[in-house]
Design a protein around this motif. Structure first.
Motif, short mmCIF file in Angstrom:
data_model
loop_
_atom_site.label_atom_id
_atom_site.label_comp_id
_atom_site.label_asym_id
_atom_site.label_seq_id
_atom_site.Cartn_x
_atom_site.Cartn_y
_atom_site.Cartn_z
N ALA A 105 0.85 -1.21 0.00
CA ALA A 105 0.00 0.00 0.00
C ALA A 105 0.88 1.25 0.00
CB ALA A 105 -0.92 -0.01 1.22
N ILE A 108 2.50 1.85 -3.45
CA ILE A 108 1.55 2.39 -4.43
C ILE A 108 1.40 3.90 -4.20
CG2 ILE A 108 -0.87 2.38 -5.19
CD1 ILE A 108 -0.83 -0.68 -4.50
N PRO A 133 -8.64 8.55 -8.89
CA PRO A 133 -8.52 7.09 -8.66
C PRO A 133 -7.75 6.80 -7.38
CG PRO A 133 -7.89 7.64 -10.92
CD PRO A 133 -8.08 8.95 -10.19
N GLY A 134 -6.79 7.67 -7.03
CA GLY A 134 -6.02 7.50 -5.80
C GLY A 134 -6.92 7.57 -4.57
N PHE A 136 -10.22 6.97 -4.48
CA PHE A 136 -11.11 5.80 -4.46
C PHE A 136 -10.35 4.54 -4.05
CE2 PHE A 136 -13.76 8.49 -7.29
CZ PHE A 136 -14.87 8.50 -6.46
N PHE A 137 -9.15 4.37 -4.62
CA PHE A 137 -8.34 3.21 -4.26
C PHE A 137 -8.00 3.25 -2.77
CE2 PHE A 137 -4.37 0.87 -3.76
CZ PHE A 137 -4.61 -0.27 -4.47
N GLY A 138 -7.66 4.46 -2.29
CA GLY A 138 -7.30 4.61 -0.88
C GLY A 138 -8.44 4.27 0.04
N LEU A 140 -11.30 2.44 -0.82
CA LEU A 140 -11.93 1.12 -1.04
C LEU A 140 -10.97 -0.06 -0.84
CD1 LEU A 140 -14.14 1.94 -4.17
CD2 LEU A 140 -14.85 1.74 -1.78
N VAL A 141 -9.73 0.09 -1.30
CA VAL A 141 -8.81 -1.07 -1.32
C VAL A 141 -7.79 -1.04 -0.18
CG1 VAL A 141 -7.18 -2.39 -2.72
CG2 VAL A 141 -9.06 -1.16 -3.84
N VAL A 142 -7.29 0.18 0.12
CA VAL A 142 -6.20 0.27 1.10
C VAL A 142 -6.58 -0.30 2.48
CG1 VAL A 142 -4.77 1.91 2.41
CG2 VAL A 142 -4.89 2.05 -0.08
N MET A 199 -6.30 12.14 -1.01
CA MET A 199 -5.71 10.85 -1.36
C MET A 199 -4.73 10.40 -0.27
SD MET A 199 -3.47 10.07 -4.78
CE MET A 199 -1.79 9.71 -4.32
N PHE A 203 -4.96 6.97 2.31
CA PHE A 203 -3.91 5.95 2.46
C PHE A 203 -3.36 5.90 3.88
CE2 PHE A 203 -2.38 3.94 -1.51
CZ PHE A 203 -3.17 4.57 -2.44
#
Ligand SMILES: [Zn+2]
Length: 269
Positions: A105, A108, A133-134, A136-138, A140-142, A199, A203
């Motif tokens: 993580a 990225i 996208p950073g 959303f990724f942070g 949802l996925v992080v 972002m 994270f």
């Protein structure tokens, strides 16, 4: 792993150099809207395709003396610098976090921060194509990468941390920007800075986004004074804030816990 430790470290550093080489491609092509994978790199001056042996991270720059093999045009220092910085970040991240989900993580985030910093220095913009996208990724996925385990309670805590961190980062920069606009009667903080802080917060969570902001402000003030001393004061000089946020977040990734504890102790007397 059967590899000796030092060989493993060199391998990770080399992987980082190659990723850095790809990040250079992203820096150049993403603002132009060009494909990141489906075309070979060419010389920016003469357009000649770059052979694989002239495209080896760091090494080719040194061998070619920083010039295109054909037209001898100078190649920007950005290329080896981004490669070296990314290689070192990979190595230090491995030494700090080991081969863990959390380390992934952080890598990225650091990769995105390298790209955003260089684009901001070159063109005073922080493209939505990376920051959104950073975010959303942070969010949802992080949380799945940073939670200590996949126990529901820990996943939910990680989600809350990402969401609160992102919102706090965005609001912090928005409010400071609004205050700056009012104080200086001109736009002081771009929308890109607000999204970048969102972002980083997604994270790293709320503590680290506050720390990032404090570090970025201090380093930004220092950088501003140094710039003025070196280049002289000109009215309307623009100083991009993105690289300072990125630097603050990078320090937060590796030393954040220690600095935060020291700050809390200092504030508590
Ligand atoms: Zn050329």
């Amino acid at each position: 792993m059967g590899l000796p430790l030092w060989l493993w470290h060199i391998f990770v550093f080399l992987v980082g150099l190659c990723v850095g080489s790809f990040l250079n491609v992203v820096v150049y092509r993403l603002p132009l809207g060009r494909s990141l994978v489906f075309s070979r790199s060419g010389c920016l001056t003469c357009g000649a395709q770059i052979a694989w042996y002239d495209n080896i991270p760091l090494l080719s720059f040194v061998v070619l003396g920083g010039r295109c093999r054909l037209c001898k045009a100078k190649i920007s220092w950005q290329y080896p610098a981004v490669e070296l910085v990314t290689g070192l970040l990979f190595l230090v991240a491995l030494l700090t976090f080991g081969p863990t989900r959390q380390g992934l993580a952080h890598l990225i985030l650091l990769g995105a921060l390298v790209v955003l910093s260089v684009i901001d220095i070159k063109s005073y913009t922080l493209p939505d194509k990376i920051t959104l996208p950073g975010i959303f990724f942070g969010i949802l996925v992080v949380p799945w990468l940073t939670a200590p385990s996949f126990v529901p309670y820990e996943i939910i805590t990680a989600y809350r941390e990402a969401f609160v961190g992102s919102a706090l980062g965005g609001w912090l920069l928005f409010l400071v920007g609004a205050l700056g606009d009012w104080a200086f009667r001109k736009e002081s903080m771009g929308g890109g800075d607000i999204k970048l802080a969102g972002m980083i917060g997604a994270f790293l969570g709320w503590k680290m986004v506050i720390l990032t902001f404090l570090l970025a402000s201090a380093l930004g003030a220092l950088g501003g004074v140094l710039t003025m001393l070196i280049r002289g004061w000109k009215k309307g000089t623009m100083i991009p804030f993105g690289p300072y946020l990125a630097l603050g977040a990078g320090i937060g990734v590796f030393y954040g816990e220690e600095i935060w504890l020291a700050l809390v102790q200092f504030a508590g007397g």
